[in-house]
Write an enzyme that holds these catalytic residues in place. Structure first.
Site, PDB file in Angstrom:
ATOM      1  N   ASN A 146     -10.072   0.175  -0.492  1.00 42.28           N
ATOM      2  CA  ASN A 146      -8.611   0.222  -0.419  1.00 42.28           C
ATOM      3  C   ASN A 146      -8.039  -0.386  -1.710  1.00 42.28           C
ATOM      4  O   ASN A 146      -8.136  -1.586  -1.924  1.00 42.28           O
ATOM      5  CB  ASN A 146      -8.153  -0.567   0.814  1.00 42.28           C
ATOM      6  CG  ASN A 146      -6.649  -0.553   1.004  1.00 42.28           C
ATOM      7  OD1 ASN A 146      -5.900  -0.163   0.104  1.00 42.28           O
ATOM      8  ND2 ASN A 146      -6.204  -0.983   2.167  1.00 42.28           N
TER       9      ASN A 146
ATOM     10  N   CYS B 280       0.818  -1.226   0.000  1.00 44.36           N
ATOM     11  CA  CYS B 280       0.000   0.000   0.000  1.00 44.36           C
ATOM     12  C   CYS B 280       0.847   1.270   0.000  1.00 44.36           C
ATOM     13  O   CYS B 280       0.369   2.342  -0.361  1.00 44.36           O
ATOM     14  CB  CYS B 280      -0.953  -0.002   1.189  1.00 44.36           C
ATOM     15  SG  CYS B 280      -2.143  -1.345   1.103  1.00 44.36           S
TER      16      CYS B 280
ATOM     17  N   HIS C   8      -3.258   7.602   1.680  1.00 48.45           N
ATOM     18  CA  HIS C   8      -3.672   6.264   1.248  1.00 48.45           C
ATOM     19  C   HIS C   8      -5.083   6.035   1.783  1.00 48.45           C
ATOM     20  O   HIS C   8      -5.374   6.348   2.936  1.00 48.45           O
ATOM     21  CB  HIS C   8      -2.698   5.224   1.811  1.00 48.45           C
ATOM     22  CG  HIS C   8      -3.151   3.815   1.615  1.00 48.45           C
ATOM     23  ND1 HIS C   8      -3.623   3.355   0.413  1.00 48.45           N
ATOM     24  CD2 HIS C   8      -3.228   2.771   2.479  1.00 48.45           C
ATOM     25  CE1 HIS C   8      -3.953   2.083   0.538  1.00 48.45           C
ATOM     26  NE2 HIS C   8      -3.727   1.711   1.776  1.00 48.45           N
TER      27      HIS C   8
HETATM   28  O1  UT7 Z   1      -3.894  -0.615   3.255  1.00 47.11           O
HETATM   29  C1  UT7 Z   1      -3.046  -1.396   4.037  1.00 47.11           C
HETATM   30  C2  UT7 Z   1      -3.204  -1.056   5.431  1.00 47.11           C
HETATM   31  N1  UT7 Z   1      -4.440  -1.572   5.950  1.00 47.11           N
HETATM   32  C3  UT7 Z   1      -5.135  -0.861   6.756  1.00 47.11           C
HETATM   33  O2  UT7 Z   1      -4.800   0.272   6.987  1.00 47.11           O
HETATM   34  C4  UT7 Z   1      -6.300  -1.483   7.448  1.00 47.11           C
HETATM   35  C5  UT7 Z   1      -6.246  -1.134   8.886  1.00 47.11           C
HETATM   36  N2  UT7 Z   1      -7.289  -1.678   9.676  1.00 47.11           N
HETATM   37  C6  UT7 Z   1      -8.598  -1.321   9.564  1.00 47.11           C
HETATM   38  O3  UT7 Z   1      -8.958  -0.571   8.683  1.00 47.11           O
HETATM   39  C7  UT7 Z   1      -9.552  -1.813  10.604  1.00 47.11           C
HETATM   40  O4  UT7 Z   1      -8.834  -2.482  11.627  1.00 47.11           O
HETATM   41  C8  UT7 Z   1     -10.640  -2.794  10.051  1.00 47.11           C
HETATM   42  C9  UT7 Z   1     -11.650  -2.005   9.211  1.00 47.11           C
HETATM   43  C10 UT7 Z   1      -9.963  -3.847   9.220  1.00 47.11           C
HETATM   44  C11 UT7 Z   1     -11.394  -3.452  11.208  1.00 47.11           C
HETATM   45  O5  UT7 Z   1     -11.918  -2.474  12.091  1.00 47.11           O
HETATM   46  P1  UT7 Z   1     -11.685  -2.640  13.687  1.00 47.11           P
HETATM   47  O6  UT7 Z   1     -12.470  -1.574  14.311  1.00 47.11           O
HETATM   48  O7  UT7 Z   1     -10.199  -2.642  13.918  1.00 47.11           O
HETATM   49  O8  UT7 Z   1     -12.335  -4.029  13.996  1.00 47.11           O
HETATM   50  P2  UT7 Z   1     -11.664  -5.371  14.590  1.00 47.11           P
HETATM   51  O9  UT7 Z   1     -10.727  -5.977  13.608  1.00 47.11           O
HETATM   52  O10 UT7 Z   1     -11.149  -5.095  15.966  1.00 47.11           O
HETATM   53  O11 UT7 Z   1     -12.944  -6.297  14.699  1.00 47.11           O
HETATM   54  C12 UT7 Z   1     -14.058  -5.950  15.515  1.00 47.11           C
HETATM   55  C13 UT7 Z   1     -15.126  -7.020  15.343  1.00 47.11           C
HETATM   56  C14 UT7 Z   1     -14.590  -8.432  15.464  1.00 47.11           C
HETATM   57  O12 UT7 Z   1     -15.558  -9.192  16.171  1.00 47.11           O
HETATM   58  P3  UT7 Z   1     -15.368  -9.538  17.743  1.00 47.11           P
HETATM   59  O13 UT7 Z   1     -14.081 -10.324  17.809  1.00 47.11           O
HETATM   60  O14 UT7 Z   1     -15.287  -8.212  18.413  1.00 47.11           O
HETATM   61  O15 UT7 Z   1     -16.599 -10.324  18.039  1.00 47.11           O
HETATM   62  C15 UT7 Z   1     -14.540  -8.928  14.034  1.00 47.11           C
HETATM   63  O16 UT7 Z   1     -14.708 -10.330  13.932  1.00 47.11           O
HETATM   64  O17 UT7 Z   1     -15.711  -6.923  14.019  1.00 47.11           O
HETATM   65  C16 UT7 Z   1     -15.728  -8.238  13.436  1.00 47.11           C
HETATM   66  N3  UT7 Z   1     -15.655  -8.100  11.980  1.00 47.11           N
HETATM   67  C17 UT7 Z   1     -16.743  -7.903  11.200  1.00 47.11           C
HETATM   68  N4  UT7 Z   1     -18.043  -7.803  11.496  1.00 47.11           N
HETATM   69  C18 UT7 Z   1     -18.905  -7.591  10.471  1.00 47.11           C
HETATM   70  C19 UT7 Z   1     -14.558  -8.111  11.188  1.00 47.11           C
HETATM   71  N5  UT7 Z   1     -14.913  -7.928   9.905  1.00 47.11           N
HETATM   72  C20 UT7 Z   1     -16.256  -7.788   9.887  1.00 47.11           C
HETATM   73  C21 UT7 Z   1     -17.198  -7.587   8.860  1.00 47.11           C
HETATM   74  N6  UT7 Z   1     -18.513  -7.492   9.194  1.00 47.11           N
HETATM   75  N7  UT7 Z   1     -16.855  -7.449   7.553  1.00 47.11           N
END
Ligand code: UT7
Length: 323
Positions: A280, A114, A250
């Site tokens: 992304n 990225c 980005h």
């Molecule tokens: O471009 C390269 C660099 N990449 C990035 O910059 C991405 C960086 N990260 C992010 O953008 C965010 O971390 C995400 C959008 C990927 C995730 O957001 P988050 O607020 O960090 O959520 P999380 O990973 O802590 O997950 C929270 C909950 C989890 O459930 P539990 O364990 O709390 O029950 C996940 O299983 O959300 C769940 N979850 C979803 N729920 C519904 C993960 N993906 C989904 C989904 N729909 N698609």
């Protein structure tokens, strides 16, 4: 006099197929509400069968060359940032070179995931400033839809396909931050974080693999590192965030974009945001945002822009450009 790599043209290409979040609701345990509120993404474009990173890159390159008022024969080199080249080799850049009908010069890919476009700009700037090339096509192009695990809701809803391109041209500047062109670059990587974001395939496995990400860990690094690299790049140019007209970040997550702007003390009115429409697109996201930002009338000649990106590696960096 100081040689500067000045933006002479910009263009982009997005595949025709637009996929709204609702399409994922039908086949995964996810919701439009979750995707929007956690990432800011509303829709993304996915490449059609037969469309590849090099075909999209070629379309973006043609648009940028036309915007510069130049012909293919005027281009000396192509630097293409991608992690999703059509084949293991040759480079997607040489495929673009052939598709454009460019029979001289040289072309190569840059792979920094990225952060790839920041790395590509730094390479192109060095080629121009050192006199090895005068007009360089700098492209970011990705087909992440081909390396997604469609059963993994934590990754497959986040990415999209597309390409953006700049033509950089060597011109004489005064050596001050009033010059147009690339004013400073700041690059970093730290391979100890490999497991936070990677593709579980490649030459060693005989498969192309799928994206694996510990999203919340990458998020933590992103907010911490992006404002720092942007401010360091500005300092190298003798500038501060107060001088910035546009942050062109980005486009991975609106919350990362907002957090970075806040850390830099800049309002969201000074940020070009396309994540809602593109998702992304990895190395393509910054040149897409530059092209769309110009088309919207946001970015104008003379504006001071800081771009910043982070991704797999981890690799990150920032580039300061006076447009
Ligand atoms: O471009 C390269 C660099 N990449 C990035 O910059 C991405 C960086 N990260 C992010 O953008 C965010 O971390 C995400 C959008 C990927 C995730 O957001 P988050 O607020 O960090 O959520 P999380 O990973 O802590 O997950 C929270 C909950 C989890 O459930 P539990 O364990 O709390 O029950 C996940 O299983 O959300 C769940 N979850 C979803 N729920 C519904 C993960 N993906 C989904 C989904 N729909 N698609």
């Amino acid at each position: 006099m100081t040689r500067r790599a000045v933006v002479a043209g910009v263009g982009h290409y997005l595949p025709e197929r637009v996929v709204p979040n609702s399409e994922f609701e039908a086949r995964l345990d996810t919701s439009d509400e979750w995707i929007r509120s956690r990432s800011g993404i509303e829709r993304r474009h996915f490449a059609a069968e037969g469309e590849t990173t090099s075909t999209m890159a070629t379309a973006a390159a043609r648009a940028a060359i036309a915007d510069a008022g130049l012909a293919v024969d005027d281009i000396d080199a192509i630097v293409l940032a991608t992690s999703t080249a059509d084949l293991t080799f040759p480079s997607a850049a040489t495929m673009v070179q052939a598709a454009l009908g460019m029979e001289r010069g040289f072309a190569f890919d840059v792979q920094a995931v990225c952060a790839g476009f920041a790395y590509a700009l730094a390479n192109a700037d060095a080629l121009i400033v050192s006199g090895q090339a005068n007009r360089v096509l700098v492209i970011g192009a990705e087909t992440f839809s081909r390396i997604l695990d469609w059963t993994d809701r934590s990754t497959c809803v986040l990415f999209g396909d597309g390409a953006g391109a700049l033509v950089l041209e060597g011109r004489e500047g005064t050596g001050t931050s009033a010059d147009r062109g690339i004013l400073a670059t700041d690059l970093h990587s730290d391979g100890r974080y490999r497991d936070l974001l990677y593709v579980d395939g490649g030459v060693s496995t005989g498969t192309s693999g799928a994206v694996r990400m510990q999203g919340n860990q990458v998020f933590r690094h992103a907010v911490e590192k992006l404002a720092q690299t942007a401010e360091d790049a500005l300092a190298k140019a003798g500038l501060t965030p107060a001088d910035v007209d546009w942050i062109v970040p980005h486009q991975a997550n609106i919350r990362i974009i907002q957090g970075t702007a806040k850390k830099m003390g800049l309002p969201m009115e000074k940020v070009v945001v396309t994540v809602q429409d593109h998702g992304n697109t990895s190395a393509a996201s910054i040149p897409l945002a530059l092209s769309v930002g110009k088309a919207r009338g946001q970015i104008r000649e003379g504006d001071l822009i800081v771009t910043e990106a982070i991704g797999g590696g981890l690799a990150w960096g920032a580039v300061v450009i006076r447009w």
